[in-house]
Enzyme design. Structure first.
Site, short mmCIF file in Angstrom:
data_model
loop_
_atom_site.label_atom_id
_atom_site.label_comp_id
_atom_site.label_asym_id
_atom_site.label_seq_id
_atom_site.Cartn_x
_atom_site.Cartn_y
_atom_site.Cartn_z
N HIS A 1 0.82 -1.21 0.00
CA HIS A 1 0.00 0.00 0.00
C HIS A 1 0.86 1.26 0.00
CE1 HIS A 1 0.87 1.01 4.21
NE2 HIS A 1 0.72 -0.27 4.49
N GLU B 1 -1.89 -7.04 7.64
CA GLU B 1 -0.51 -6.88 8.09
C GLU B 1 -0.23 -7.76 9.31
OE1 GLU B 1 2.33 -6.67 7.51
OE2 GLU B 1 3.01 -4.58 7.33
#
Length: 505
Positions: free
Chosen positions: A72, A146
């Site tokens: 990202h 994550e």
């Protein structure tokens, strides 16, 4: 195209807890030179750092599959220096949105069959920007979130250090054995990444985009090529960095051949100053693949023999020299073969003209050396195989040729490290110019693997790869990027390639 969710999306600020699963560890080859950092750890705990949790091989595939990983864009917590983990409070900054837009432009002409994304806002928004008007399926998968960092999440880094002391230190220097709140986050992450690959490979698609996060993308790359948890923070993933993996079916229908085609192709320059794995670095080796050469009808391998560069090769070398102008190169070592010497000379001349070009206020002096051990073309000529340098082709080399190549690359690698260890230059940058095969072997040498891993990497003519040494040349190398070609502009290698029927990538 709206997202399809494989698991419930995160609640606001939700911490994902990994679901328990029965797993059987298998051991992968790992660095034999790793130092024991935490002397208090038990032998069993230290052994676990080299184990990858998975119970079965990768599922077989019927046709070639290419998977493009993207991290990202910069988030608000990235900018603040706050530990994010799997929390879901941060969003993309304006810079992060711009990085995602740059990645969209980078991939705009590439075809994808499906997009897998982490459900966390920062990743999902990046995926939406990159995917743009495409109508193909988008899937969110909670396993792509994550790394779970539990009590660390939400803390500024200096707060983590003050509050957790020894635990925070272990997270920094021995992450594979790091334990918090009764969990081993990196080990859990490796197991989760392995689960992701099963879902990605069994999906009916040939070209896949995956948008996720720093740590999970590291784990995806490492588990794909068979590296354990001790390689955490060794294969960098920058904001909106692009990594590409090629999966090729085996004739017997077993676990596919896997090749890391490129690592961390970023929207910004790969040689820009910055940290490696969160640490400042002052020593660096830049591997430059020589430019394309004139064809040799007697050579089994493209760009082998002793042919001079063709016009494309000259352009590639000029583009590389221009990219490296942002750095003060200390020395250039090259193979004695024509194409390597020509590439090195173009880089050197532009470095020494840095003051005239406005890149430096004083002239630069670059030391140039030719090292015979960087000449692998003569070794390749011993092979009866015929190759077009497709990803992973080195696995087809005869064992004797592969052994000779590997041993020679080991001697050459040690000479590069010796060149880098010059204490009179605390910020030394060494550029090594050679055939792509040499630099593929260097990747294995850097990671302390064996010759069996040479088929796991791919490099193209004119590409660069960057290795940082935050602990100096006697420490572990941190790979900033592999097979970076964006600097070549219109002559760069496409991220994805359209395939028809069973045509190989």
């Amino acid at each position: 195209m709206p997202f399809v969710t494989l698991a419930p999306p995160p609640l606001r600020g939700c911490l994902y807890l990994p679901q328990p699963r029965r797993v059987s560890p298998f051991t992968v080859r790992s660095s034999s030179s790793l130092q024991e950092i935490d002397k208090s750890s038990s032998a069993a705990e230290r052994k676990l750092s080299t184990e990858l949790y998975a119970s079965v091989p990768f599922p077989p595939i019927r046709t070639a599959k290419r998977v493009v990983l993207v991290r990202h864009g910069q988030s608000t917590w990235n900018a603040e220096g706050r530990i994010q983990g799997s929390s879901n409070f941060s969003i993309l900054t304006k810079k992060g949105e711009a990085q995602a837009e740059t990645s969209r432009q980078m991939l705009i002409d590439d075809s994808f069959d499906v997009c897998f994304s982490s459900p966390l806002i920062r990743s999902k928004r990046t995926a939406e920007i990159i995917w743009g008007p495409r109508e193909e399926e988008m899937i969110t998968d909670s396993d792509l979130r994550e790394i779970d960092l539990y009590s660390f999440q939400g803390l500024l880094k200096h707060e983590g250090k003050a509050k957790f002391g020894a635990a925070y230190r272990q997270w920094q220097v021995d992450a594979a054995n790091f334990n918090i709140d009764g969990h081993y986050p990196v080990r859990e992450l490796w197991a989760r990444a392995r689960s992701c690959w099963t879902k990605i490979l069994t999906h009916d698609s040939r070209s896949v985009l995956v948008v996720a996060h720093n740590a999970v993308n590291q784990a995806l790359v490492a588990t794909a090529i068979g590296l354990g948890t001790e390689y955490f923070r060794i294969l960098l993933q920058s904001n909106c960095g692009v990594s590409v993996l090629d999966f090729t079916p085996r004739p017997d229908g077993g676990s596919p051949y896997i090749c890391l085609n490129r690592l961390n192709q970023t929207p910004n320059s790969p040689v820009a100053s910055g940290s490696s794995g969160g640490r400042k670095t002052s020593k660096r080796i830049i591997l430059v693949c020589q430019g394309s050469t004139q064809s040799d009808p007697e050579a089994n391998f493209p760009n082998s023999g002793d042919q001079p560069m063709n016009m494309l090769g000259i352009i590639q070398s000029q583009k590389t020299a221009e990219l490296l102008l942002d750095l003060k190169v200390s020395s250039i070592v090259s193979s004695p073969k024509n194409a390597s010497v020509e590439t090195a000379t173009i880089i050197s001349k532009l470095q020494e003209a840095a003051d005239c070009l406005g890149a430096d206020c004083v002239p630069r002096y670059v030391e140039m050396k030719e090292i015979q051990d960087l000449n692998v073309e003569d070794v390749l000529l011993q092979s009866a195989k015929v190759s077009t340098l497709q990803p992973g082709w080195l696995k087809e080399l005869e064992d004797g040729v592969a052994s000779t190549l590997w041993d020679q690359s080991g001697r050459a690698w040690q000479k590069l490290l010796t060149e880098l260890s010059d204490e009179s230059d605390p910020e030394k940058i060494v550029v090594a110019v050679g055939h792509p095969v040499l630099h593929i072997a260097f990747m294995g040498q850097c990671l302390n693997l064996t010759k069996d891993w040479m088929g796991s990497f791919n490099l193209d003519a004119g590409s660069i790869s960057v290795i940082d040494f935050p602990d100096g040349p006697t420490g572990r190398g941190v790979i900033r990027c592999i097979n970076y070609t964006a600097h070549l502009g219109r002559w760069s290698i496409p991220i994805t390639r359209t395939t028809v029927d069973d045509e190989a990538f």
